[in-house]
Write an enzyme that holds these catalytic residues in place. Structure first.
Site, PDB file in Angstrom:
ATOM      1  N   ASN A   7      14.282 -19.601  62.279  1.00 25.80           N
ATOM      2  CA  ASN A   7      13.640 -18.959  61.131  1.00 25.80           C
ATOM      3  C   ASN A   7      12.369 -18.283  61.657  1.00 25.80           C
ATOM      4  O   ASN A   7      11.401 -18.958  62.016  1.00 25.80           O
ATOM      5  CB  ASN A   7      13.298 -19.991  60.054  1.00 25.80           C
ATOM      6  CG  ASN A   7      12.600 -19.370  58.856  1.00 25.80           C
ATOM      7  OD1 ASN A   7      11.825 -18.435  58.988  1.00 25.80           O
ATOM      8  ND2 ASN A   7      12.841 -19.910  57.669  1.00 25.80           N
ATOM      9  N   GLU A  34      14.992 -15.540  57.336  1.00 26.51           N
ATOM     10  CA  GLU A  34      13.745 -14.983  56.779  1.00 26.51           C
ATOM     11  C   GLU A  34      13.337 -13.705  57.501  1.00 26.51           C
ATOM     12  O   GLU A  34      12.215 -13.575  57.991  1.00 26.51           O
ATOM     13  CB  GLU A  34      12.611 -16.012  56.797  1.00 26.51           C
ATOM     14  CG  GLU A  34      12.512 -16.820  55.527  1.00 26.51           C
ATOM     15  CD  GLU A  34      11.154 -17.468  55.325  1.00 26.51           C
ATOM     16  OE1 GLU A  34      10.405 -16.963  54.462  1.00 26.51           O
ATOM     17  OE2 GLU A  34      10.848 -18.468  55.994  1.00 26.51           O
ATOM     18  N   ASP A 147      18.131 -22.536  58.781  1.00 19.86           N
ATOM     19  CA  ASP A 147      17.052 -23.298  58.169  1.00 19.86           C
ATOM     20  C   ASP A 147      17.630 -23.918  56.910  1.00 19.86           C
ATOM     21  O   ASP A 147      17.818 -23.236  55.903  1.00 19.86           O
ATOM     22  CB  ASP A 147      15.885 -22.363  57.849  1.00 19.86           C
ATOM     23  CG  ASP A 147      14.789 -23.038  57.031  1.00 19.86           C
ATOM     24  OD1 ASP A 147      14.879 -24.261  56.798  1.00 19.86           O
ATOM     25  OD2 ASP A 147      13.841 -22.340  56.617  1.00 19.86           O
ATOM     26  N   ASN A 149      16.298 -26.283  55.078  1.00 20.62           N
ATOM     27  CA  ASN A 149      15.308 -26.778  54.121  1.00 20.62           C
ATOM     28  C   ASN A 149      15.680 -28.168  53.605  1.00 20.62           C
ATOM     29  O   ASN A 149      15.455 -28.510  52.441  1.00 20.62           O
ATOM     30  CB  ASN A 149      15.112 -25.790  52.964  1.00 20.62           C
ATOM     31  CG  ASN A 149      14.047 -24.748  53.277  1.00 20.62           C
ATOM     32  OD1 ASN A 149      12.953 -25.078  53.724  1.00 20.62           O
ATOM     33  ND2 ASN A 149      14.368 -23.487  53.043  1.00 20.62           N
ATOM     34  N   ASP A 218      15.774 -27.505  60.593  1.00 24.68           N
ATOM     35  CA  ASP A 218      16.625 -26.464  61.177  1.00 24.68           C
ATOM     36  C   ASP A 218      17.735 -27.161  61.954  1.00 24.68           C
ATOM     37  O   ASP A 218      17.473 -27.970  62.846  1.00 24.68           O
ATOM     38  CB  ASP A 218      15.804 -25.568  62.093  1.00 24.68           C
ATOM     39  CG  ASP A 218      14.642 -24.919  61.361  1.00 24.68           C
ATOM     40  OD1 ASP A 218      14.828 -23.813  60.825  1.00 24.68           O
ATOM     41  OD2 ASP A 218      13.562 -25.545  61.313  1.00 24.68           O
ATOM     42  N   ASP A 247       6.355 -20.564  61.660  1.00 23.37           N
ATOM     43  CA  ASP A 247       6.138 -21.999  61.463  1.00 23.37           C
ATOM     44  C   ASP A 247       7.356 -22.822  61.897  1.00 23.37           C
ATOM     45  O   ASP A 247       7.279 -24.041  61.988  1.00 23.37           O
ATOM     46  CB  ASP A 247       5.744 -22.321  60.015  1.00 23.37           C
ATOM     47  CG  ASP A 247       6.585 -21.596  58.975  1.00 23.37           C
ATOM     48  OD1 ASP A 247       7.439 -20.765  59.353  1.00 23.37           O
ATOM     49  OD2 ASP A 247       6.377 -21.835  57.774  1.00 23.37           O
ATOM     50  N   HIS A 248       8.475 -22.146  62.188  1.00 20.37           N
ATOM     51  CA  HIS A 248       9.668 -22.789  62.733  1.00 20.37           C
ATOM     52  C   HIS A 248       9.796 -22.445  64.218  1.00 20.37           C
ATOM     53  O   HIS A 248       9.210 -21.471  64.694  1.00 20.37           O
ATOM     54  CB  HIS A 248      10.935 -22.285  62.037  1.00 20.37           C
ATOM     55  CG  HIS A 248      11.014 -22.580  60.582  1.00 20.37           C
ATOM     56  ND1 HIS A 248      11.847 -23.543  60.054  1.00 20.37           N
ATOM     57  CD2 HIS A 248      10.367 -22.020  59.523  1.00 20.37           C
ATOM     58  CE1 HIS A 248      11.719 -23.565  58.728  1.00 20.37           C
ATOM     59  NE2 HIS A 248      10.828 -22.662  58.385  1.00 20.37           N
TER      60      HIS A 248
END
Length: 258
Positions: A7, A34, A147, A149, A218, A247-248
């Site tokens: 991501n 994303e 991802d 989530n 992930d 951030d991933h």
């Protein structure tokens, strides 16, 4: 074959990171989530100059997914979205690379348990489960990357008590993950890594990465034929240390030849 998921939290911002990582990692397939860009804005020429073909399903401002495939590999049956699901959010793309069916998904975040977005997440997960089940019938060698989530269990959360019953860790979300496992899929990372404190996402705030306070959300789930070929799976933390990172960070699975 090396396949990976990442991501990037805006391909516009992270394009130099993707190019750098492709050059150093030598992956064969990279699933991105994303993108945060229109279909027409995808930086195809830059990706091609890196030695990869690209298949993408873009959306302005948020969402968007892509599959990058190293030049020379056969690609067939590219499908955007979940068939027969009129979803305004562009979150899924699939393609067959050589003998492997690759499904790249940017799973719904859900915002907060009990919210409208959480209800959408649970519905979306149910639609995805049906799609994966149908895909497995046609393509036995299947990998579901993205991802998610979802932190599957307490090992995947830096503070399980603080996150208990909250979005990403709630029981309905974890049950959906278990249903995917129940289809015959395997969490490839856990084939090689049983330890806790192994994360793929860290909040930008409060030095969470430096303190290793993150979540493992992930994942690369694989069907039984790919489980037999799995040789190694790792979380590559290096890009999370770069300037202006996502951030991933990537998760990479190495498969032995069929």
């Amino acid at each position: 074959m090396k396949i990976a998921t990442w991501n990037v939290n805006s391909l516009n911002v992270r394009l130099p990171h993707v190019v750098q990582w492709l050059a150093s990692s030598a992956v064969d397939v990279l699933c991105l989530q994303e993108l945060k860009m229109d279909q027409e804005a995808f930086p195809l020429s830059t990706i091609e100059q890196s030695g990869y073909r690209a298949f993408w399903f873009g959306q302005k401002t948020y969402n968007g997914v892509a599959i990058l495939v190293k030049d020379g590999l056969r690609v067939e049956d590219v499908i955007n979205g979940i068939p027969d699901y009129d979803d305004p959010q562009r979150r899924v793309i699939a393609a067959t690379v050589e003998d492997v069916r690759v499904i790249c998904g940017y799973f719904v975040n859900g915002e907060a348990v009990g919210s409208d977005k959480y209800a959408y997440k649970l519905d979306w997960l149910a639609r995805l489960e049906a799609y994966v089940a149908q895909s497995l019938e046609r393509w036995p060698s299947l990998a579901l990357l993205g991802d998610y989530n979802i932190a599957p269990d307490d090992r995947d959360v830096y503070d399980a008590e603080a996150w208990k019953d909250k979005v990403l860790c709630s029981e309905p979300e974890r049950a959906a993950f278990r249903r995917l496992i129940g289809m015959g899929l395997t969490d490839s990372f856990r084939l090689f890594n049983a330890e806790d404190k192994q994360y793929s996402w860290w909040d930008y705030r409060a030095a969470m990465f430096r303190r290793n306070l993150g979540l493992r959300i992930d994942h690369i789930l694989v069907s039984d034929p790919l489980k037999e070929r799995a040789a190694h799976c790792e979380i590559d933390k290096a890009p999370r240390k770069w300037e202006r990172p996502s951030d991933h960070t990537p998760v990479v699975l190495t498969l032995k030849p069929a």
